[in-house]
Motif scaffolding. Sequence first.
Motif, PDB file in Angstrom:
ATOM      1  N   PHE A   1       9.237   9.517  -6.660  1.00  0.00           N
ATOM      2  CA  PHE A   1       9.759  10.775  -6.113  1.00  0.00           C
ATOM      3  C   PHE A   1       9.403  11.847  -7.120  1.00  0.00           C
ATOM      4  O   PHE A   1       9.789  11.770  -8.290  1.00  0.00           O
ATOM      5  CB  PHE A   1      11.279  10.691  -5.925  1.00  0.00           C
ATOM      6  CG  PHE A   1      11.882  11.937  -5.320  1.00  0.00           C
ATOM      7  CD1 PHE A   1      11.959  12.092  -3.948  1.00  0.00           C
ATOM      8  CD2 PHE A   1      12.373  12.953  -6.128  1.00  0.00           C
ATOM      9  CE1 PHE A   1      12.504  13.233  -3.379  1.00  0.00           C
ATOM     10  CE2 PHE A   1      12.923  14.096  -5.577  1.00  0.00           C
ATOM     11  CZ  PHE A   1      12.993  14.232  -4.196  1.00  0.00           C
ATOM     12  N   TYR A   2       8.651  12.841  -6.678  1.00  0.00           N
ATOM     13  CA  TYR A   2       8.085  13.825  -7.585  1.00  0.00           C
ATOM     14  C   TYR A   2       8.498  15.231  -7.166  1.00  0.00           C
ATOM     15  O   TYR A   2       8.273  15.636  -6.027  1.00  0.00           O
ATOM     16  CB  TYR A   2       6.553  13.692  -7.566  1.00  0.00           C
ATOM     17  CG  TYR A   2       5.818  14.614  -8.504  1.00  0.00           C
ATOM     18  CD1 TYR A   2       5.912  14.462  -9.875  1.00  0.00           C
ATOM     19  CD2 TYR A   2       4.995  15.629  -8.007  1.00  0.00           C
ATOM     20  CE1 TYR A   2       5.225  15.305 -10.744  1.00  0.00           C
ATOM     21  CE2 TYR A   2       4.299  16.475  -8.863  1.00  0.00           C
ATOM     22  CZ  TYR A   2       4.425  16.305 -10.230  1.00  0.00           C
ATOM     23  OH  TYR A   2       3.739  17.138 -11.085  1.00  0.00           O
TER      24      TYR A   2
ATOM     25  N   ALA B   1       8.530  22.170  -3.895  1.00  0.00           N
ATOM     26  CA  ALA B   1       7.940  21.039  -3.182  1.00  0.00           C
ATOM     27  C   ALA B   1       8.451  19.730  -3.764  1.00  0.00           C
ATOM     28  O   ALA B   1       8.712  19.633  -4.965  1.00  0.00           O
ATOM     29  CB  ALA B   1       6.417  21.095  -3.269  1.00  0.00           C
ATOM     30  N   VAL B   2       8.581  18.731  -2.906  1.00  0.00           N
ATOM     31  CA  VAL B   2       8.891  17.371  -3.349  1.00  0.00           C
ATOM     32  C   VAL B   2       7.897  16.433  -2.670  1.00  0.00           C
ATOM     33  O   VAL B   2       7.498  16.653  -1.529  1.00  0.00           O
ATOM     34  CB  VAL B   2      10.340  16.942  -3.014  1.00  0.00           C
ATOM     35  CG1 VAL B   2      11.349  17.809  -3.731  1.00  0.00           C
ATOM     36  CG2 VAL B   2      10.588  16.977  -1.515  1.00  0.00           C
ATOM     37  N   THR B   3       7.490  15.408  -3.390  1.00  0.00           N
ATOM     38  CA  THR B   3       6.573  14.406  -2.841  1.00  0.00           C
ATOM     39  C   THR B   3       7.229  13.039  -2.937  1.00  0.00           C
ATOM     40  O   THR B   3       7.606  12.598  -4.030  1.00  0.00           O
ATOM     41  CB  THR B   3       5.235  14.396  -3.601  1.00  0.00           C
ATOM     42  OG1 THR B   3       4.621  15.681  -3.489  1.00  0.00           O
ATOM     43  CG2 THR B   3       4.292  13.346  -3.021  1.00  0.00           C
TER      44      THR B   3
ATOM     45  N   ILE C   1       0.841  -1.205   0.000  1.00  0.00           N
ATOM     46  CA  ILE C   1       0.000   0.000   0.000  1.00  0.00           C
ATOM     47  C   ILE C   1       0.876   1.255   0.000  1.00  0.00           C
ATOM     48  O   ILE C   1       1.758   1.395   0.851  1.00  0.00           O
ATOM     49  CB  ILE C   1      -0.926   0.003   1.230  1.00  0.00           C
ATOM     50  CG1 ILE C   1      -1.882  -1.183   1.161  1.00  0.00           C
ATOM     51  CG2 ILE C   1      -1.702   1.313   1.317  1.00  0.00           C
ATOM     52  CD1 ILE C   1      -2.771  -1.327   2.374  1.00  0.00           C
ATOM     53  N   PRO C   2       0.654   2.172  -0.946  1.00  0.00           N
ATOM     54  CA  PRO C   2       1.478   3.384  -1.020  1.00  0.00           C
ATOM     55  C   PRO C   2       0.957   4.517  -0.129  1.00  0.00           C
ATOM     56  O   PRO C   2      -0.249   4.722  -0.003  1.00  0.00           O
ATOM     57  CB  PRO C   2       1.380   3.780  -2.493  1.00  0.00           C
ATOM     58  CG  PRO C   2       0.019   3.314  -2.906  1.00  0.00           C
ATOM     59  CD  PRO C   2      -0.281   2.075  -2.091  1.00  0.00           C
ATOM     60  N   TYR C   3       1.887   5.218   0.497  1.00  0.00           N
ATOM     61  CA  TYR C   3       1.586   6.417   1.274  1.00  0.00           C
ATOM     62  C   TYR C   3       2.574   7.496   0.847  1.00  0.00           C
ATOM     63  O   TYR C   3       3.705   7.196   0.450  1.00  0.00           O
ATOM     64  CB  TYR C   3       1.717   6.172   2.782  1.00  0.00           C
ATOM     65  CG  TYR C   3       0.820   5.094   3.327  1.00  0.00           C
ATOM     66  CD1 TYR C   3      -0.499   5.370   3.670  1.00  0.00           C
ATOM     67  CD2 TYR C   3       1.291   3.795   3.508  1.00  0.00           C
ATOM     68  CE1 TYR C   3      -1.321   4.382   4.187  1.00  0.00           C
ATOM     69  CE2 TYR C   3       0.474   2.801   4.022  1.00  0.00           C
ATOM     70  CZ  TYR C   3      -0.830   3.100   4.362  1.00  0.00           C
ATOM     71  OH  TYR C   3      -1.649   2.118   4.870  1.00  0.00           O
ATOM     72  N   SER C   4       2.177   8.752   0.976  1.00  0.00           N
ATOM     73  CA  SER C   4       3.050   9.826   0.495  1.00  0.00           C
ATOM     74  C   SER C   4       3.194  10.934   1.529  1.00  0.00           C
ATOM     75  O   SER C   4       2.377  11.083   2.442  1.00  0.00           O
ATOM     76  CB  SER C   4       2.508  10.413  -0.811  1.00  0.00           C
ATOM     77  OG  SER C   4       1.270  11.066  -0.585  1.00  0.00           O
TER      78      SER C   4
END
Length: 303
Positions: free
Chosen positions: A261-262, A247-249, A219-222
């Motif tokens: 990585f965004y 910003a980075v996510t 399961i992905p979390y950010s």
Amino acid sequence: MGLPDASGDLSSEMEVDAFRRLFPLRYFERHLSESIRPDARPLGRARDTTLALGAVASAHGSALAKIGSTTMLAAIKMEVMTPSTESPDEGSIAIDFHMPPICSPIVRPGRPAEAAPVISKQLSDTISSSGMINLKELSLVSGKAAWMAYLDIYCLDADGALFDAALLSAVAAFSHLQIPIVSLNDDGKIELVSEEDDGAKLEVEPVNKEKRKLTLSSIPYSLTCILHKNYILADPTAEEESIMETAVTVVLDSSSRLVSFYKPGGPVLAHTSAVQDCVALTRQRVKELQNILDETLSGMEID
């Protein structure tokens, strides 16, 4: 005796508010130098987070997620489709992210929000690449029928870190999802079994005999972080995002594996040390969000 103090406090508050409006960056930097934010959070702490499952009674799965004031409502509707010839044993997922004018003053009626299609694509890529859902679980009859899961996420309040809240609501909605019962009719077509027929003796053997849940894995979390000079601010508000633009996510799965990585531009370079710090903050956040989801699911089972 108290009136002069009260008027003095009011005057002081007005001065602070005026300074905040006229010189927002200087106002924030004064707080950052003390390792604190205007909302009294330490730099690396996310806002209070809550989840509520079953928020939309007409949906097959739904959830309401709140991170601070940022609020997302996610709803899933299941429909039977004919699978593609390339993937005859797999279903599909379609994701749409909506930003109605009620969510933010910057969203104008009649004009789609620029962020909406970007977040839709980001959500689709994240859920697909994480491997959270095995699309073969959405198959009904090989090559003939499979489930199409339509996930719609509505932003009710856009106060920063929109993707984080949207992803959390999506994960919670899929955790709440119950796949309906279906059967083959006389023409050999798949049809939904109505609530009235559920539990009654069916003339035709159902394809799936009872409602079931998906098996979710990885399961992905950010966590979105703001980079400003030497500071890293976790889970920014809309005001912080508008003032400090880099910003980075980071998206990690439940095993702390990096999913994505965004970084959508911005004047500050993401050096290796900053990236490592963001990943470390995300690891902590993943544990928090896992606990929140587990507690919410446990509470629903008790009810």
